[in-house]
Design an enzyme around this catalytic site. Structure first.
Site, mmCIF file in Angstrom:
data_model
loop_
_atom_site.group_PDB
_atom_site.id
_atom_site.type_symbol
_atom_site.label_atom_id
_atom_site.label_comp_id
_atom_site.label_asym_id
_atom_site.label_seq_id
_atom_site.Cartn_x
_atom_site.Cartn_y
_atom_site.Cartn_z
ATOM 1 N N ASP A 69 13.443 -3.031 65.971
ATOM 2 C CA ASP A 69 12.505 -4.153 65.829
ATOM 3 C C ASP A 69 12.479 -5.033 67.074
ATOM 4 O O ASP A 69 13.429 -5.061 67.866
ATOM 5 C CB ASP A 69 12.935 -5.047 64.660
ATOM 6 N N ASP A 70 11.405 -5.791 67.179
ATOM 7 C CA ASP A 70 11.251 -6.943 68.091
ATOM 8 C C ASP A 70 10.931 -6.585 69.538
ATOM 9 O O ASP A 70 10.730 -7.468 70.358
ATOM 10 C CB ASP A 70 12.486 -7.861 68.081
ATOM 11 N N HIS A 120 5.094 -5.428 63.712
ATOM 12 C CA HIS A 120 6.087 -6.435 63.309
ATOM 13 C C HIS A 120 5.475 -7.830 63.533
ATOM 14 O O HIS A 120 6.204 -8.778 63.811
ATOM 15 C CB HIS A 120 7.351 -6.222 64.147
ATOM 16 N N HIS A 124 6.001 -12.630 65.478
ATOM 17 C CA HIS A 124 7.247 -12.661 64.716
ATOM 18 C C HIS A 124 7.300 -13.856 63.778
ATOM 19 O O HIS A 124 8.335 -14.526 63.631
ATOM 20 C CB HIS A 124 8.470 -12.646 65.639
ATOM 21 N N HIS A 224 17.723 -3.323 66.746
ATOM 22 C CA HIS A 224 16.775 -4.084 67.574
ATOM 23 C C HIS A 224 16.848 -3.543 68.995
ATOM 24 O O HIS A 224 17.951 -3.332 69.503
ATOM 25 C CB HIS A 224 17.114 -5.574 67.535
HETATM 26 NI NI NI Z 1 12.297 -9.017 63.789
#
Ligand code: NI
Length: 349
Positions: A69-70, A120, A124, A224
């Protein structure tokens, strides 16, 4: 969205979403697991399992999905992609808008090597704390961005912070969460907190070991791709899972291979093949686990067929053939079909 054309696309998209989302039904109390989302119209008793297996994977493969993620972020995502490529493995990246538009090339590289790009959100944002309009902006804007950069809008969505309660129908995509959390982000600043290299390595190995201990087919692992610590961890976990017999594929490939249909607005934590009665069983030895009851051996792979034998709980059986949801075995001199949901693979096969 800096020009009129993009605004027009966004407006059209907002209208389309407002119309299409009414079809999503309930929200907030969606099931946490995929359940029996069998492919519609597919018989669970006599369909050939190979029909449910798009792509190169089989329902009997030990599939697992690494998710990051991210990102993307060139240095760390790049290292993870290098590692995936070296190991012929794939992963799913749930990207955020501000990184996706800044590091387009890194994201494109991930797609080029077969990885899946999921959404995502643009910024965020925790979606349970913003308005419905803002949710549509965060999700729809990301669709626009990925459509224009990658040529396709993302099929999957991961809610920032895993927060989706009450807003699933506004999100309007399959919401993919996880069932193994590495908590890699907790260690991202370890070096700055005065910990020694040895302590940091201990953390890496402890987390990797706990992933290896709990990993099973159908799991979704959360990491991540914006931290050096996470890239270090990925470099242990990716080859380690492969050594343990896993095939690292994308989330969409794993669900499809295990016979699941990902539905908009539903929440998924894993794709446990044993929980889906459309999936065939691998040949091998299994233990009957019926919670104190007995397992019926049947003449045909249907619940209504003739009962041949009653197999006690705890019995070890050998499966020699299978159909989705059913396994063929012998007991007390008779051969027949048992329900696959009541057998568990033996550890010492
Ligand atoms: Ni996230």
């Amino acid at each position: 969205m800096k020009n009129k054309a993009m605004r027009a696309v966004a407006l059209l998209l907002a209208v389309w979403m407002a119309v299409s989302l009414t079809a999503c039904g309930k929200e907030g109390n969606t099931p946490d697991t995929p359940g029996n989302t069998a492919i519609s119209g597919e018989s669970t008793t006599d369909a050939d399992s190979s029909e449910n297996q798009p792509g190169p994977y089989k329902a009997t493969d030990k599939l697992i999905a690494l998710t990051f993620d991210d990102g993307p972020y060139p240095s760390t995502t790049g290292r993870i992609l290098d590692c995936l490529q070296r190991n012929n493995a794939k992963a799913t990246f749930f990207v955020v808008g501000y990184n996706a538009e800044t590091y387009v090339d890194t994201m494109k590289r991930a797609q080029t090597i077969g990885c899946e790009i999921g959404s995502h959100t643009l910024d965020h944002k925790i979606l349970t704390k913003v308005s419905a309009d803002e949710i549509r902006n965060q999700v729809g804007g990301m669709d626009d961005l990925l459509q224009s950069e990658l040529g396709n809008a993302p099929a999957l969505f991961r809610a920032p912070g895993g927060e989706y309660s009450g807003v699933g129908s506004t999100i309007g995509k399959p919401i993919v969460l996880w069932n193994i959390d590495t908590e890699d982000w907790k260690y991202k600043d370890a070096a700055k907190k005065g910990r020694s290299e040895a302590e940091r390595n201990e953390d890496l190995n402890r987390i990797a070991d706990s992933v290896f201990e709990s990993a099973k087919a159908g799991d979704i692992i959360l990491m991540h791709d914006i931290y050096e610590f996470s890239a270090d961890l990925a470099e242990i976990v990716i080859p380690g899972l492969i050594e343990r017999g896993f095939i690292l594929c994308t989330v969409s490939e794993m669900f499809a291979s295990y016979g699941y249909t990902l539905e908009n607005c539903e929440v998924y934590h894993s794709a446990d093949p044993a929980a889906n009665n459309t999936v065939a069983v691998a040949k091998g030895t299994y233990t009957v686990t019926t919670n104190g009851s007995v397992l019926l051996l049947r003449a045909d792979a249907t619940v209504d067929s003739e009962k041949l034998e009653r197999i006690p709980n705890g019995t070890v059986i050998t499966v020699t053939d299978s159909k989705p949801g059913w396994a063929y075995t012998s007991y007390n001199g008779q051969s027949g079909w048992v329900k696959a949901s009541y057998i568990t693979a033996c550890d010492d096969e």
